[in-house]
Design a protein around this motif. Structure first.
Motif, mmCIF file in Angstrom:
data_model
loop_
_atom_site.group_PDB
_atom_site.id
_atom_site.type_symbol
_atom_site.label_atom_id
_atom_site.label_comp_id
_atom_site.label_asym_id
_atom_site.label_seq_id
_atom_site.Cartn_x
_atom_site.Cartn_y
_atom_site.Cartn_z
ATOM 1 N N GLY A 181 -8.717 -50.921 -4.595
ATOM 2 C CA GLY A 181 -10.115 -51.062 -4.171
ATOM 3 C C GLY A 181 -10.946 -51.615 -5.304
ATOM 4 N N GLN A 182 -12.196 -51.903 -4.988
ATOM 5 C CA GLN A 182 -13.104 -52.466 -5.970
ATOM 6 C C GLN A 182 -13.314 -51.510 -7.141
ATOM 7 N N SER A 183 -13.752 -52.038 -8.278
ATOM 8 C CA SER A 183 -14.047 -51.200 -9.447
ATOM 9 C C SER A 183 -15.132 -50.199 -9.132
ATOM 10 N N GLY A 184 -15.017 -49.035 -9.717
ATOM 11 C CA GLY A 184 -16.079 -48.039 -9.626
ATOM 12 C C GLY A 184 -16.059 -47.193 -8.379
ATOM 13 N N LEU A 185 -15.045 -47.366 -7.547
ATOM 14 C CA LEU A 185 -15.003 -46.578 -6.306
ATOM 15 C C LEU A 185 -14.276 -45.237 -6.474
ATOM 16 N N GLY A 186 -13.834 -44.971 -7.691
ATOM 17 C CA GLY A 186 -13.222 -43.664 -7.934
ATOM 18 C C GLY A 186 -11.715 -43.620 -7.797
ATOM 19 N N LYS A 187 -11.053 -44.764 -7.986
ATOM 20 C CA LYS A 187 -9.585 -44.787 -7.852
ATOM 21 C C LYS A 187 -8.907 -43.995 -8.963
ATOM 22 N N SER A 188 -9.291 -44.287 -10.198
ATOM 23 C CA SER A 188 -8.644 -43.595 -11.318
ATOM 24 C C SER A 188 -8.933 -42.104 -11.250
ATOM 25 N N THR A 189 -10.146 -41.773 -10.865
ATOM 26 C CA THR A 189 -10.505 -40.361 -10.711
ATOM 27 C C THR A 189 -9.621 -39.705 -9.644
ATOM 28 N N MET A 190 -9.370 -40.440 -8.566
ATOM 29 C CA MET A 190 -8.548 -39.890 -7.474
ATOM 30 C C MET A 190 -7.104 -39.646 -7.934
ATOM 31 N N ALA A 243 -14.545 -44.041 0.152
ATOM 32 C CA ALA A 243 -14.669 -43.600 -1.241
ATOM 33 C C ALA A 243 -15.989 -42.880 -1.467
ATOM 34 N N LYS A 244 -16.021 -42.012 -2.458
ATOM 35 C CA LYS A 244 -17.256 -41.345 -2.892
ATOM 36 C C LYS A 244 -18.092 -40.834 -1.723
ATOM 37 N N ALA A 245 -17.435 -40.124 -0.830
ATOM 38 C CA ALA A 245 -18.086 -39.702 0.409
ATOM 39 C C ALA A 245 -19.288 -38.787 0.158
ATOM 40 N N ASP A 246 -19.368 -38.205 -1.046
ATOM 41 C CA ASP A 246 -20.516 -37.334 -1.354
ATOM 42 C C ASP A 246 -21.821 -38.105 -1.399
ATOM 43 N N THR A 247 -21.740 -39.452 -1.441
ATOM 44 C CA THR A 247 -22.977 -40.231 -1.451
ATOM 45 C C THR A 247 -23.498 -40.466 -0.031
ATOM 46 N N LEU A 248 -22.752 -39.980 0.970
ATOM 47 C CA LEU A 248 -23.197 -40.091 2.368
ATOM 48 C C LEU A 248 -23.426 -38.690 2.925
ATOM 49 N N ALA A 269 -12.862 -39.181 4.552
ATOM 50 C CA ALA A 269 -14.014 -39.303 3.653
ATOM 51 C C ALA A 269 -13.736 -38.444 2.418
ATOM 52 N N VAL A 270 -13.319 -39.081 1.342
ATOM 53 C CA VAL A 270 -12.853 -38.317 0.183
ATOM 54 C C VAL A 270 -13.841 -38.278 -0.977
ATOM 55 N N VAL A 271 -13.697 -37.268 -1.783
ATOM 56 C CA VAL A 271 -14.445 -37.141 -3.027
ATOM 57 C C VAL A 271 -13.414 -36.813 -4.100
ATOM 58 N N GLY A 272 -13.540 -37.467 -5.237
ATOM 59 C CA GLY A 272 -12.602 -37.200 -6.319
ATOM 60 C C GLY A 272 -13.305 -36.555 -7.490
ATOM 61 N N ALA A 273 -12.566 -35.818 -8.295
ATOM 62 C CA ALA A 273 -13.139 -35.192 -9.488
ATOM 63 C C ALA A 273 -12.022 -34.861 -10.451
ATOM 64 N N GLY A 296 -14.227 -30.072 -9.045
ATOM 65 C CA GLY A 296 -15.391 -30.486 -8.266
ATOM 66 C C GLY A 296 -16.352 -31.401 -9.010
ATOM 67 N N ARG A 297 -17.364 -31.848 -8.288
ATOM 68 C CA ARG A 297 -18.406 -32.697 -8.863
ATOM 69 C C ARG A 297 -19.715 -31.955 -8.822
ATOM 70 N N LYS A 298 -20.443 -32.031 -9.930
ATOM 71 C CA LYS A 298 -21.731 -31.358 -9.997
ATOM 72 C C LYS A 298 -22.792 -32.326 -9.487
HETATM 73 P P1 GDP Z 1 -12.300 -46.929 -10.454
HETATM 74 O O1 GDP Z 1 -12.923 -48.104 -11.117
HETATM 75 O O2 GDP Z 1 -12.154 -47.180 -8.989
HETATM 76 O O3 GDP Z 1 -11.042 -46.484 -11.084
HETATM 77 O O4 GDP Z 1 -13.369 -45.732 -10.540
HETATM 78 P P2 GDP Z 1 -13.394 -44.494 -11.555
HETATM 79 O O5 GDP Z 1 -12.442 -43.453 -11.136
HETATM 80 O O6 GDP Z 1 -13.294 -45.005 -12.943
HETATM 81 O O7 GDP Z 1 -14.843 -43.906 -11.265
HETATM 82 C C1 GDP Z 1 -16.035 -44.668 -11.494
HETATM 83 C C2 GDP Z 1 -17.233 -43.708 -11.596
HETATM 84 O O8 GDP Z 1 -17.440 -43.052 -10.342
HETATM 85 C C3 GDP Z 1 -17.033 -42.587 -12.613
HETATM 86 O O9 GDP Z 1 -18.279 -42.345 -13.228
HETATM 87 C C4 GDP Z 1 -16.617 -41.405 -11.770
HETATM 88 O O10 GDP Z 1 -16.975 -40.165 -12.346
HETATM 89 C C5 GDP Z 1 -17.389 -41.648 -10.489
HETATM 90 N N1 GDP Z 1 -16.700 -41.088 -9.310
HETATM 91 C C6 GDP Z 1 -15.373 -41.028 -9.075
HETATM 92 N N2 GDP Z 1 -15.113 -40.464 -7.891
HETATM 93 C C7 GDP Z 1 -16.308 -40.149 -7.348
HETATM 94 C C8 GDP Z 1 -16.708 -39.524 -6.130
HETATM 95 O O11 GDP Z 1 -15.894 -39.138 -5.277
HETATM 96 N N3 GDP Z 1 -18.054 -39.360 -5.925
HETATM 97 C C9 GDP Z 1 -18.978 -39.772 -6.841
HETATM 98 N N4 GDP Z 1 -20.266 -39.567 -6.559
HETATM 99 N N5 GDP Z 1 -18.638 -40.362 -7.987
HETATM 100 C C10 GDP Z 1 -17.324 -40.557 -8.245
#
Ligand code: GDP
Ligand code: MG
Length: 296
Positions: A31-40, A170-175, A224-228, A241-243
């Protein structure tokens, strides 16, 4: 003589065999950058399932030129070893011109089929061929709340022909919960309209029972996933979890998000099915294509 076969004993043998040899399971996140892949990827490894039993530090790095990175953990449970590898990919579709941005991903997937094929056609084959084939490709859809973008459709159209694609929001907590449900409906509609068949594909349901189970999953896809990757203290317990300003979103709590459904599908309920479809459908069509080519 054959009045009683003793299937139980056969099942025991199968179990013992799996326990001895273990098995490999490979997932990829795209997926695109910043969508939380590495976090997942971290979420999967830090979650309760792998936390108690995995041996970390077994990292395998794929050369930078390929620009994909795989992390492997050996997860051991009840004497069975599972070698779980998750391949993280760099931002996909980040460019202004995204023509062919799926090429490196398709190339990687095919390279793993090719590796397997080469081992399989050797005269002296290994008793157990190392399996690096991608059993599931998790595709991250940005949480826009609108429709799928042409890029998302194009990617899933192409990839679903060669690999099991599991889309997630991705990042379902934003919805909000309503927005998640509505977005999910739209995505399902989009996929139907464009005849894109993501996992679990209706064509491969084995029997009515299978169909009923998979229908229930298809209604919920994309999850609809959330990663942390951080742990927090909630009521005296440590949770992943995410704060947020509304409080802690617990990723492993089914009331908070659908990460548990994704995890369940991938590494519990559908693990063997993902492996079977990879081998019997996707790898098989690669094999047939390749052998036809070389016979020409
Ligand atoms: P990647 O580029 O897809 O690998 O994305 P990263 O895992 O590096 O995450 C990019 C940013 O989004 C980081 O600041 C993460 O903490 C944040 N992030 C990751 N997962 C989530 C999520 O499920 N919800 C929210 N709100 N932020 C997330
Ligand atoms: Mg990343």
């Amino acid at each position: 003589l054959f009045g009683y076969v003793g299937i139980e004993a056969v099942l025991d043998q199968m179990k013992i065999k799996t326990m001895k040899t273990g098995f490999e399971f490979n997932i990829m996140v795209v997926g695109q950058s910043g969508l939380g892949k590495s976090t997942m990827v971290n979420t999967l490894f830090k979650s309760k399932v792998s936390r108690k039993s995995s041996q970390p530090g077994q990292e395998e790095r794929i050369p930078k030129t390929v620009q994909l990175q795989s992390i492997t953990h050996i997860i051991q449970e009840k004497g069975v070893k599972m070698k779980l590898t998750v391949t993280d990919t760099p931002g996909f579709g980040d460019q202004i011109n995204n023509d062919n941005c799926w090429d490196p991903i398709i190339k990687y997937i095919n390279e793993q089929y090719e590796r397997y094929l080469r081992e399989e056609i050797l005269i002296t084959r290994k008793r157990k061929i190392p399996d690096t084939r991608v059993h599931g490709c998790v595709y991250f859809v940005p949480p826009t709340g609108h429709w799928l973008r042409p890029l998302d459709l194009e990617f899933m159209r192409r990839l679903s022909k060669i690999v099991n694609v599991v889309p997630v929001i991705a990042k379902a907590d934003t919805l909000t919960l309503e927005e998640r449900a509505e977005f999910k409906q739209r995505i399902q509609e989009d996929l139907r309209t464009h005849a894109i068949s993501v996992y679990p594909q209706e064509d491969f349901d084995q029997d009515p029972e299978d169909r009923a189970l998979n229908n229930r999953i298809r209604e919920k896809i994309p999850f609809a996933v959330v990663g942390a990757d951080q742990e927090h203290q909630v009521n005296g317990k440590r949770v992943l979890g995410r704060k947020t300003k509304w409080g802690i979103i617990e990723v492993e709590n089914p009331a908070h998000c659908e990460f548990p459904l994704l995890q369940d599908l991938l590494i519990r309920s559908h693990l063997q099915d993902l492996k079977d479809i990879t081998h019997n459908v996707h790898y098989e069509s690669y094999r047939v294509r390749r052998l036809n080519e070389s016979n020409r």
